[in-house]
Design a protein around this motif. Structure first.
Motif, PDB file in Angstrom:
ATOM      1  N   SER A  52       0.832  -1.197   0.000  1.00 16.00           N
ATOM      2  CA  SER A  52       0.000   0.000   0.000  1.00 16.00           C
ATOM      3  C   SER A  52       0.870   1.252   0.000  1.00 16.00           C
ATOM      4  O   SER A  52       1.915   1.299   0.646  1.00 16.00           O
ATOM      5  N   LYS A  54      -0.728   4.189   0.678  1.00 16.46           N
ATOM      6  CA  LYS A  54      -1.570   5.119   1.431  1.00 16.46           C
ATOM      7  C   LYS A  54      -0.762   5.802   2.528  1.00 16.46           C
ATOM      8  O   LYS A  54      -0.053   5.135   3.293  1.00 16.46           O
ATOM      9  N   LYS A  74      -2.311   9.447 -10.183  1.00 19.06           N
ATOM     10  CA  LYS A  74      -2.587   8.063  -9.789  1.00 19.06           C
ATOM     11  C   LYS A  74      -2.118   7.768  -8.365  1.00 19.06           C
ATOM     12  O   LYS A  74      -2.778   7.031  -7.616  1.00 19.06           O
ATOM     13  N   ARG A  77      -4.580   9.270  -5.925  1.00 17.68           N
ATOM     14  CA  ARG A  77      -5.809   8.461  -5.848  1.00 17.68           C
ATOM     15  C   ARG A  77      -5.610   7.215  -5.002  1.00 17.68           C
ATOM     16  O   ARG A  77      -6.581   6.645  -4.493  1.00 17.68           O
ATOM     17  N   LEU A  78      -4.349   6.783  -4.856  1.00 19.98           N
ATOM     18  CA  LEU A  78      -4.046   5.639  -3.993  1.00 19.98           C
ATOM     19  C   LEU A  78      -3.849   6.059  -2.532  1.00 19.98           C
ATOM     20  O   LEU A  78      -3.559   5.219  -1.681  1.00 19.98           O
ATOM     21  N   GLU A 263       0.864   3.907 -14.898  1.00 20.68           N
ATOM     22  CA  GLU A 263       0.167   2.784 -14.259  1.00 20.68           C
ATOM     23  C   GLU A 263       1.115   1.598 -14.067  1.00 20.68           C
ATOM     24  O   GLU A 263       1.145   0.968 -13.000  1.00 20.68           O
ATOM     25  N   ASP A 267       2.487  -0.043 -10.504  1.00 21.31           N
ATOM     26  CA  ASP A 267       2.341  -1.477 -10.230  1.00 21.31           C
ATOM     27  C   ASP A 267       3.702  -2.093  -9.894  1.00 21.31           C
ATOM     28  O   ASP A 267       3.821  -2.923  -8.983  1.00 21.31           O
ATOM     29  N   ARG A 270       4.721  -1.103  -6.408  1.00 21.18           N
ATOM     30  CA  ARG A 270       3.925  -1.807  -5.391  1.00 21.18           C
ATOM     31  C   ARG A 270       4.291  -3.290  -5.293  1.00 21.18           C
ATOM     32  O   ARG A 270       4.045  -3.933  -4.276  1.00 21.18           O
TER      33      ARG A 270
END
Length: 321
Positions: A52, A54, A74, A77-78, A263, A267, A270
């Motif tokens: 995450s 966040k 992006k 938004r996360l 994007e 990914d 993450r």
């Protein structure tokens, strides 16, 4: 008769045994690593564990436009706390306005990455005003699109200062805090042009080759010193449709769109991937550079891929005085 014969000492025998033991262990682990890689390649992102972002402080250089802007949107938004750096104040304000329209908080700083002292001063401000940077994305880059003899000296120096030297200053500024907290992620944005020399890019390609060496050496240092919780990701995309390579007409593959690149980068972050090449098919072509005869490589590039021809219409960037 035996005077020239070397007799193995216990220490030599021990050394040979250690090498054999480590080699066997390496081969066993290699089987596991290959199977693990195949497994995670086949597992869709939607069902695999992803870290995450966040509340993580994520700093993006070159955040005013192109891929940087898409990354900012992006990431916000996360739930990440986004910090943007760019030399273009107007572009920076547009990105910030887009984020604030969606209700996201963003910190932005106008900074010249070609100026080392400016980088260090701004980094200090970020730490004081926002806090520790958890993810550093060195995304900013410049290209002038001239052949070697057409490039002026200042343009060459600017390309090096922005595309690679700034990575040293940003990482030196933020890595110590990552080490102290035993947590962090450094993303180095290179290019396919940093894996394969490109026409009219003697400055750009060289700096992007340097980013690959920078990433690999930094990764080695982090692992050798046991900083396994600080991750390093190298991103090498193909041509991106951001205006940076306006006029270029690739023959075999279309340009990548900034939204897709951003994007894919997120990914990759993450998933804590070490290397991210876009599109993935390019990684299978790169070994040919070392395996095939040089003349054959040139014919493949010039006749089939038409790499030099595709770069001939690249729109020249403003000269650096």
């Amino acid at each position: 008769m035996l005077e020239g014969t070397k007799i193995s000492t216990p220490s030599q025998m021990s050394s040979i045994f250690d090498i054999a033991k480590d080699t066997v262990l390496f081969l066993l682990l290699s089987c596991y690593y290959i199977l693990e890689s195949l497994f995670w390649t086949l597992v869709p992102n939607i069902i695999r564990p992803m870290k995450s972002l966040k509340d993580e402080v994520v700093l993006v250089t070159g955040g005013g436009g192109g891929v940087g802007r898409q990354l900012a949107i992006k990431l916000a938004r996360l739930g990440a706390k986004v910090v943007l750096w760019d030399i273009n104040k107007e572009a920076l304000e547009k990105t910030c306005a887009a984020l604030r329209e969606e209700g996201h908080e963003v910190a932005s700083y106008e900074v010249d990455l070609a100026d080392r002292e400016s980088v260090y001063k701004t980094a200090k401000r970020v730490k004081e005003e926002v806090g520790k940077v958890d993810v550093l994305i060195n995304n900013a880059g410049v290209v002038f699109g001239e052949t070697l003899l057409e490039l002026n000296d200042n343009a060459i120096e600017t390309t090096y200062k922005v595309n690679i030297l700034s990575h040293y200053w940003t990482v030196k500024a933020f890595l110590p805090d990552m080490i102290n907290s035993s947590k962090g992620h450094i993303v180095t944005v290179g290019s396919v042009a940093g894996l394969l020399g490109t026409y009219r890019c003697t400055d750009y390609s060289a700096t992007k080759f340097a980013t690959v060496g920078f990433h690999e050496s930094l990764f080695t240092e982090l692992r050798a010193h046991g900083h396994n919780n600080i991750h390093a990701t190298l991103v090498c995309p193909y041509y991106i449709n951001t205006g940076m390579f306006d006029g270029v007409t690739p023959r075999l593959m279309p340009m990548l769109e900034p939204d897709y690149v951003a994007e894919t980068m997120i990914d990759s972050i993450r998933k804590n991937e070490v290397n991210c090449i876009m599109p993935g098919s390019v990684r299978y072509l790169l070994p040919l550079k070392c395996l095939l005869p040089a003349k054959m490589c040139w014919d493949l590039m010039h006749r089939v891929m038409k790499g030099p021809q595709s770069m001939m219409d690249l729109k020249r960037k403003p000269k650096v005085a």
